[in-house]
Design a protein around this motif. Structure first.
Motif, mmCIF file in Angstrom:
data_model
loop_
_atom_site.group_PDB
_atom_site.id
_atom_site.type_symbol
_atom_site.label_atom_id
_atom_site.label_comp_id
_atom_site.label_asym_id
_atom_site.label_seq_id
_atom_site.Cartn_x
_atom_site.Cartn_y
_atom_site.Cartn_z
ATOM 1 N N ALA A 28 9.391 16.341 21.259
ATOM 2 C CA ALA A 28 9.192 17.664 20.663
ATOM 3 C C ALA A 28 7.768 18.112 20.952
ATOM 4 O O ALA A 28 6.840 17.310 20.934
ATOM 5 N N ALA A 29 7.609 19.386 21.233
ATOM 6 C CA ALA A 29 6.286 19.877 21.616
ATOM 7 C C ALA A 29 5.955 21.183 20.920
ATOM 8 O O ALA A 29 6.832 21.973 20.580
ATOM 9 N N TYR A 30 4.668 21.375 20.721
ATOM 10 C CA TYR A 30 4.114 22.622 20.216
ATOM 11 C C TYR A 30 3.395 23.290 21.382
ATOM 12 O O TYR A 30 2.703 22.629 22.155
ATOM 13 N N THR A 31 3.563 24.597 21.521
ATOM 14 C CA THR A 31 2.883 25.357 22.563
ATOM 15 C C THR A 31 1.911 26.318 21.886
ATOM 16 O O THR A 31 2.291 27.019 20.947
ATOM 17 N N ALA A 32 0.675 26.332 22.361
ATOM 18 C CA ALA A 32 -0.347 27.188 21.768
ATOM 19 C C ALA A 32 -0.876 28.177 22.802
ATOM 20 O O ALA A 32 -1.170 27.798 23.934
ATOM 21 N N THR A 33 -0.985 29.432 22.394
ATOM 22 C CA THR A 33 -1.597 30.480 23.198
ATOM 23 C C THR A 33 -2.761 31.033 22.391
ATOM 24 O O THR A 33 -2.593 31.403 21.230
ATOM 25 N N VAL A 34 -3.928 31.066 23.006
ATOM 26 C CA VAL A 34 -5.116 31.561 22.311
ATOM 27 C C VAL A 34 -5.335 33.021 22.678
ATOM 28 O O VAL A 34 -5.288 33.390 23.853
ATOM 29 N N PHE A 43 -17.348 37.925 14.616
ATOM 30 C CA PHE A 43 -17.537 36.575 14.090
ATOM 31 C C PHE A 43 -17.388 36.503 12.575
ATOM 32 O O PHE A 43 -17.451 35.430 11.999
ATOM 33 N N ASP A 44 -17.201 37.653 11.936
ATOM 34 C CA ASP A 44 -16.930 37.643 10.500
ATOM 35 C C ASP A 44 -15.460 37.330 10.226
ATOM 36 O O ASP A 44 -15.067 37.163 9.087
ATOM 37 N N GLY A 45 -14.649 37.284 11.272
ATOM 38 C CA GLY A 45 -13.244 36.968 11.109
ATOM 39 C C GLY A 45 -12.347 38.021 11.732
ATOM 40 O O GLY A 45 -12.776 39.140 12.018
ATOM 41 N N TYR A 46 -11.112 37.651 11.928
ATOM 42 C CA TYR A 46 -10.125 38.541 12.541
ATOM 43 C C TYR A 46 -9.691 39.621 11.564
ATOM 44 O O TYR A 46 -9.459 39.356 10.384
ATOM 45 N N GLN A 47 -9.579 40.843 12.069
ATOM 46 C CA GLN A 47 -9.016 41.968 11.336
ATOM 47 C C GLN A 47 -7.868 42.518 12.184
ATOM 48 O O GLN A 47 -7.963 42.531 13.422
ATOM 49 N N PRO A 48 -6.773 42.979 11.580
ATOM 50 C CA PRO A 48 -5.606 43.442 12.351
ATOM 51 C C PRO A 48 -5.901 44.524 13.384
ATOM 52 O O PRO A 48 -5.184 44.658 14.361
ATOM 53 N N HIS A 49 -6.974 45.302 13.205
ATOM 54 C CA HIS A 49 -7.286 46.364 14.167
ATOM 55 C C HIS A 49 -8.120 45.850 15.352
ATOM 56 O O HIS A 49 -8.377 46.596 16.285
ATOM 57 N N HIS A 50 -8.534 44.585 15.321
ATOM 58 C CA HIS A 50 -9.340 44.040 16.420
ATOM 59 C C HIS A 50 -8.496 43.880 17.681
ATOM 60 O O HIS A 50 -7.361 43.403 17.612
ATOM 61 N N PRO A 51 -9.047 44.238 18.837
ATOM 62 C CA PRO A 51 -8.327 44.006 20.096
ATOM 63 C C PRO A 51 -8.419 42.530 20.478
ATOM 64 O O PRO A 51 -9.466 41.899 20.318
ATOM 65 N N LEU A 52 -7.321 41.991 20.954
ATOM 66 C CA LEU A 52 -7.252 40.591 21.377
ATOM 67 C C LEU A 52 -6.741 40.525 22.808
ATOM 68 O O LEU A 52 -5.961 41.369 23.235
ATOM 69 N N ALA A 53 -7.162 39.501 23.524
ATOM 70 C CA ALA A 53 -6.696 39.280 24.893
ATOM 71 C C ALA A 53 -6.247 37.833 25.024
ATOM 72 O O ALA A 53 -6.960 36.917 24.608
ATOM 73 N N ALA A 54 -5.057 37.633 25.578
ATOM 74 C CA ALA A 54 -4.533 36.280 25.773
ATOM 75 C C ALA A 54 -5.371 35.546 26.813
ATOM 76 O O ALA A 54 -5.718 36.105 27.852
ATOM 77 N N ALA A 55 -5.720 34.307 26.519
ATOM 78 C CA ALA A 55 -6.447 33.481 27.486
ATOM 79 C C ALA A 55 -5.528 33.200 28.672
ATOM 80 O O ALA A 55 -4.342 32.917 28.506
ATOM 81 N N THR A 56 -6.088 33.302 29.867
ATOM 82 C CA THR A 56 -5.322 33.076 31.089
ATOM 83 C C THR A 56 -6.070 32.101 31.992
ATOM 84 O O THR A 56 -7.264 31.875 31.829
ATOM 85 N N ARG A 57 -5.331 31.566 32.942
ATOM 86 C CA ARG A 57 -5.963 30.744 33.969
ATOM 87 C C ARG A 57 -6.723 31.668 34.914
ATOM 88 O O ARG A 57 -6.556 32.890 34.871
ATOM 89 N N THR A 58 -7.518 31.091 35.793
ATOM 90 C CA THR A 58 -8.307 31.917 36.715
ATOM 91 C C THR A 58 -7.431 32.743 37.642
ATOM 92 O O THR A 58 -7.854 33.791 38.113
ATOM 93 N N SER A 61 -2.453 33.772 35.409
ATOM 94 C CA SER A 61 -1.231 33.327 34.725
ATOM 95 C C SER A 61 -1.570 32.896 33.298
ATOM 96 O O SER A 61 -2.687 32.469 33.018
ATOM 97 N N PRO A 62 -0.607 33.018 32.379
ATOM 98 C CA PRO A 62 -0.869 32.677 30.974
ATOM 99 C C PRO A 62 -1.271 31.211 30.811
ATOM 100 O O PRO A 62 -0.727 30.332 31.469
ATOM 101 N N LEU A 63 -2.234 30.975 29.951
ATOM 102 C CA LEU A 63 -2.660 29.617 29.618
ATOM 103 C C LEU A 63 -1.903 29.192 28.370
ATOM 104 O O LEU A 63 -2.133 29.725 27.282
ATOM 105 N N ARG A 64 -0.964 28.296 28.554
ATOM 106 C CA ARG A 64 -0.189 27.781 27.424
ATOM 107 C C ARG A 64 -0.505 26.305 27.279
ATOM 108 O O ARG A 64 -0.234 25.515 28.180
ATOM 109 N N LEU A 65 -1.092 25.959 26.148
ATOM 110 C CA LEU A 65 -1.464 24.580 25.881
ATOM 111 C C LEU A 65 -0.296 23.881 25.202
ATOM 112 O O LEU A 65 0.337 24.440 24.307
ATOM 113 N N VAL A 66 -0.011 22.661 25.633
ATOM 114 C CA VAL A 66 1.147 21.918 25.131
ATOM 115 C C VAL A 66 0.671 20.653 24.425
ATOM 116 O O VAL A 66 -0.129 19.892 24.971
ATOM 117 N N PHE A 67 1.198 20.440 23.222
ATOM 118 C CA PHE A 67 0.870 19.257 22.439
ATOM 119 C C PHE A 67 2.177 18.652 21.918
ATOM 120 O O PHE A 67 2.945 19.331 21.241
#
Length: 152
Positions: A28-34, A43-58, A61-67
């Motif tokens: 069984a695995a967990y997949t994490a996307t940052v 740095f005061d914390g996430y707010q719903p109106h903040h823009p976010l960008a998915a971490a990608t490889r160079t 392609s999407p960077l999906r971490l597997v644990f």
């Protein structure tokens, strides 16, 4: 009196059909996307109106971490913590992936999406101490303009 009898050669074989085929056991695995927070002064914390960008490889392609589920990774929060460690260049995921050099470290205000082996998806904001569940982010942007940025 004995008589020699010639018997035809017989071969016994096990034929595996789809109904009886052994299923490979995948841990069984967990997949994490940052999602990196690209808002200034976040740095005061996430707010719903903040823009976010998915971490990608160079290569973009999407960077999906597997644990894999283990004594160390028992739930979504443990997987988020492991992703935080990878995102701070302290470790690699279970497939040997490390954090791209051209993306800033995971910090307070970022969001980690974790999909568990039970198919539950949880979004966790990175806080000063631990994580807080948040709704799925809706303000997603492209990381290209934010790569290697530490201007926040």
């Amino acid at each position: 009196m004995t008589t020699a009898v010639t018997r035809p050669l017989t071969v016994t074989a096990r034929i595996t059909t789809p109904d009886t085929a052994p299923t490979p056991t995948t841990p069984a695995a967990y997949t994490a996307t940052v999602y990196v927070n690209t808002a200034h002064h976040s740095f005061d914390g996430y707010q719903p109106h903040h823009p976010l960008a998915a971490a990608t490889r160079t290569d973009g392609s999407p960077l999906r971490l597997v644990f894999h589920a283990s004594d160390r990774i028992r739930d979504h929060e443990d997987a988020a913590d492991a992703a935080f460690e990878v995102g701070n260049r302290q470790d690699a995921d279970d497939n040997g992936q490390t954090w791209p050099a051209d993306i800033r470290s995971v910090s307070v205000g970022d969001v980690i999406k974790v999909t568990g082996p039970d198919h539950w998806i949880v979004h966790l904001s990175v806080d000063h101490t631990g994580f807080t569940p948040v709704h799925e982010p809706t303000h997603l942007t492209d990381l290209a303009g934010s790569r290697a940025s530490s201007r926040r």
